[in-house]
Design an enzyme around this catalytic site. Structure first.
Site, PDB file in Angstrom:
ATOM      1  N   GLY A 105       0.920  -1.466  -0.102  1.00 39.84           N
ATOM      2  CA  GLY A 105       0.211  -0.164   0.223  1.00 39.84           C
ATOM      3  C   GLY A 105       1.020   1.160  -0.120  1.00 39.84           C
ATOM      4  N   ASN A 106       2.037   1.022   0.899  1.00 39.80           N
ATOM      5  CA  ASN A 106       2.872   2.611   0.549  1.00 39.80           C
ATOM      6  C   ASN A 106       3.108   2.636  -0.564  1.00 39.80           C
ATOM      7  OD1 ASN A 106       4.666   0.097   0.671  1.00 39.80           O
ATOM      8  ND2 ASN A 106       6.094   1.783   0.737  1.00 39.80           N
ATOM      9  N   LYS A 136      -9.998  -9.070   9.272  1.00 43.06           N
ATOM     10  CA  LYS A 136      -9.542  -7.620   8.366  1.00 43.06           C
ATOM     11  C   LYS A 136     -11.107  -6.377   8.203  1.00 43.06           C
ATOM     12  CE  LYS A 136      -6.350  -6.649   5.339  1.00 43.06           C
ATOM     13  NZ  LYS A 136      -5.612  -6.131   5.421  1.00 43.06           N
ATOM     14  N   LYS A 138      -2.977  -9.788  -0.273  1.00 42.74           N
ATOM     15  CA  LYS A 138      -1.828 -10.295  -1.822  1.00 42.74           C
ATOM     16  C   LYS A 138      -0.541 -10.667  -2.101  1.00 42.74           C
ATOM     17  CE  LYS A 138       1.584  -6.438  -1.566  1.00 42.74           C
ATOM     18  NZ  LYS A 138       1.872  -6.893   0.633  1.00 42.74           N
ATOM     19  N   LYS A 147       3.614 -12.227   4.459  1.00 51.39           N
ATOM     20  CA  LYS A 147       4.744 -12.378   3.823  1.00 51.39           C
ATOM     21  C   LYS A 147       5.582 -13.179   3.162  1.00 51.39           C
ATOM     22  CE  LYS A 147       3.950  -6.870   3.746  1.00 51.39           C
ATOM     23  NZ  LYS A 147       2.985  -6.460   2.914  1.00 51.39           N
TER      24      LYS A 147
HETATM   25  P1  ADP Z   1       2.131  -3.829   2.592  1.00 47.87           P
HETATM   26  O1  ADP Z   1       1.381  -2.668   2.641  1.00 47.87           O
HETATM   27  O2  ADP Z   1       3.364  -3.567   2.215  1.00 47.87           O
HETATM   28  O3  ADP Z   1       1.280  -5.183   2.959  1.00 47.87           O
HETATM   29  P2  ADP Z   1       1.600  -3.917   5.497  1.00 47.87           P
HETATM   30  O4  ADP Z   1       1.323  -3.041   6.262  1.00 47.87           O
HETATM   31  O5  ADP Z   1       1.133  -5.190   5.043  1.00 47.87           O
HETATM   32  O6  ADP Z   1       2.205  -3.222   4.395  1.00 47.87           O
HETATM   33  O7  ADP Z   1       3.064  -4.950   6.084  1.00 47.87           O
HETATM   34  C1  ADP Z   1       4.142  -4.868   6.251  1.00 47.87           C
HETATM   35  C2  ADP Z   1       4.126  -3.878   7.957  1.00 47.87           C
HETATM   36  O8  ADP Z   1       4.203  -4.816   8.817  1.00 47.87           O
HETATM   37  C3  ADP Z   1       5.300  -2.975   8.030  1.00 47.87           C
HETATM   38  O9  ADP Z   1       5.069  -1.745   8.790  1.00 47.87           O
HETATM   39  C4  ADP Z   1       5.632  -2.934  10.321  1.00 47.87           C
HETATM   40  O10 ADP Z   1       4.561  -2.384  10.665  1.00 47.87           O
HETATM   41  C5  ADP Z   1       4.470  -4.755  10.235  1.00 47.87           C
HETATM   42  N1  ADP Z   1       5.158  -5.488  11.109  1.00 47.87           N
HETATM   43  C6  ADP Z   1       4.479  -6.535  11.886  1.00 47.87           C
HETATM   44  N2  ADP Z   1       5.624  -7.711  12.631  1.00 47.87           N
HETATM   45  C7  ADP Z   1       6.977  -7.108  11.647  1.00 47.87           C
HETATM   46  C8  ADP Z   1       7.898  -7.466  11.866  1.00 47.87           C
HETATM   47  N3  ADP Z   1       8.494  -9.235  11.965  1.00 47.87           N
HETATM   48  N4  ADP Z   1       8.991  -7.392  10.795  1.00 47.87           N
HETATM   49  C9  ADP Z   1       8.605  -6.040   9.646  1.00 47.87           C
HETATM   50  N5  ADP Z   1       7.885  -5.793  10.101  1.00 47.87           N
HETATM   51  C10 ADP Z   1       6.760  -6.212  10.620  1.00 47.87           C
HETATM   52 MG    MG Z   2      -0.149  -5.792   3.716  1.00 49.90          MG
END
Ligand code: ADP
Ligand code: MG
Length: 322
Positions: free
Chosen positions: A16-17, A134, A217, A279
């Site tokens: 999303g970023n 969600k 995603k 992820k």
């Molecule tokens: P995207 O839109 O890229 O999918 P998400 O918000 O779903 O982003 O996932 C990224 C976020 O995951 C980071 O901003 C962080 O706050 C969070 N996060 C949770 N656990 C972890 C971890 N163990 N290491 C790094 N980030 C983490």
């Molecule tokens: Mg995400």
């Protein structure tokens, strides 16, 4: 024109970023600006003309669609979530293809770009449907919730903020457009597919039907990467890498991991549900084939991550580290 034979077929999952930031209002102008910056930082992956698939999230865009639909409830027909996902694939497919084409032209590269509406099959008996988690769409006040519940929407309450609809996030099982995606890749096109995790549909006795859900995603990207035999899955997010003991005084960056180590960290619950956990799960699924790797990083460290100097890099075994 085919992609460069020497470079590895790559699937990039944009978070999303890529199109929004917490401190910047979400507008079309800003989405184009973010996309243009993003493709600047992706230059190494564009300049070598490798075979490329781009997937993307859509949380903020779908959120805004649901707000519009709610505000216009008396004047315009409502939108189900599967339709919102399909519309977001159109919106972001446009933003991505336009910005990417502009970057290619700056680089002197002529290449066709194919944004593709993508449907992903989920099963109606997926356990996720028993426990929707969600949050999506607008915040509701206490006096609205009876009416909202009558529409059949489960709600969660966040103290101090109000009520919000929650939907299920079932596993992606099948990607209906995969043959078309493979054909487009073979033709040399950059394919933009499976936006927002794909439009969720179920199949019962051969009949396809959209369903109110959102698919992660990253999990869909792993599946698509496997089905297209991609070698590199690049998950571009808003943190430079995954951490163990995230958000604690012991927080430590995770560099190179083999699948066994990644599974152990997953079991020890180092990664939050719905953000980093999918992820890592995606990385484990995708990189479970020799000669493949998954990189989790942000735009800022992408260059170093591609040469193994930053990001979290997950491979089948540490011996296969290049
Ligand atoms: P995207 O839109 O890229 O999918 P998400 O918000 O779903 O982003 O996932 C990224 C976020 O995951 C980071 O901003 C962080 O706050 C969070 N996060 C949770 N656990 C972890 C971890 N163990 N290491 C790094 N980030 C983490
Ligand atoms: Mg995400």
């Amino acid at each position: 024109m085919n992609g460069s034979a020497s470079a590895e077929r790559t699937i990039v999952a944009l978070g999303g970023n890529a199109f929004a930031a917490p401190d910047v209002p979400l507008t079309m102008e800003h989405q184009f600006e973010f996309a243009s910056k993003l493709f600047q930082s992706m230059t190494p992956l564009l300049a070598d003309q490798r075979e490329l698939i781009i997937t993307h999230g859509n949380g903020p865009q779908v959120g805004q669609m649901l707000i519009r639909a709610e505000q216009a409830r008396k004047a315009a027909y409502p939108l189900s979530l599967d339709v919102c996902v399909a519309e977001s694939q159109g919106e972001l497919g446009y933003v991505i293809s336009q910005s990417l084409q502009n970057r290619f032209s700056e680089l002197g590269i002529t290449r066709s770009i194919a944004p593709l509406l993508t449907r992903v099959v989920v099963t109606a008996d997926d356990p996720a449907f028993h426990n929707p988690t969600k949050p999506v769409g607008p915040w509701y006040a206490a006096e609205q919730i009876d009416e909202i519940r009558q529409r059949g929407y489960p709600l969660i309450e966040v103290p101090g903020k109000g009520f919000r609809r929650v939907v299920a996030s079932p596993r992606p099982r099948e990607i209906l457009e995969v043959d078309s995606i493979n054909a487009l890749l073979e033709s040399g096109a950059v394919v933009i597919a499976a936006g927002g995790g794909g439009t969720p549909v179920t199949r019962q006795s051969g009949h396809l039907q959209g369903i109110e859900a959102v698919i992660d995603k990253d999990l869909t990207s792993a599946l698509l990467g496997i089905l297209t035999d991609a070698r590199l899955l690049l998950i571009l997010t808003d943190v430079p890498c995954a951490y163990q003991d995230f958000n604690t005084p012991q927080q430590a960056p995770l560099g190179h991991l083999d699948i066994t180590a990644a599974r152990e960290l997953l079991e020890q619950e180092h990664f939050a549900e719905g953000s980093m956990k999918p992820k890592i799960e995606a990385a484990i699924q995708f990189s479970n084939r020799p000669g493949t790797r998954t990189i989790i990083c942000n735009r800022e460290v992408l260059d170093q991550a591609l040469s193994g100097q930053a990001g979290t890099i997950i491979e089948l075994s540490s011996e296969s580290t290049s």
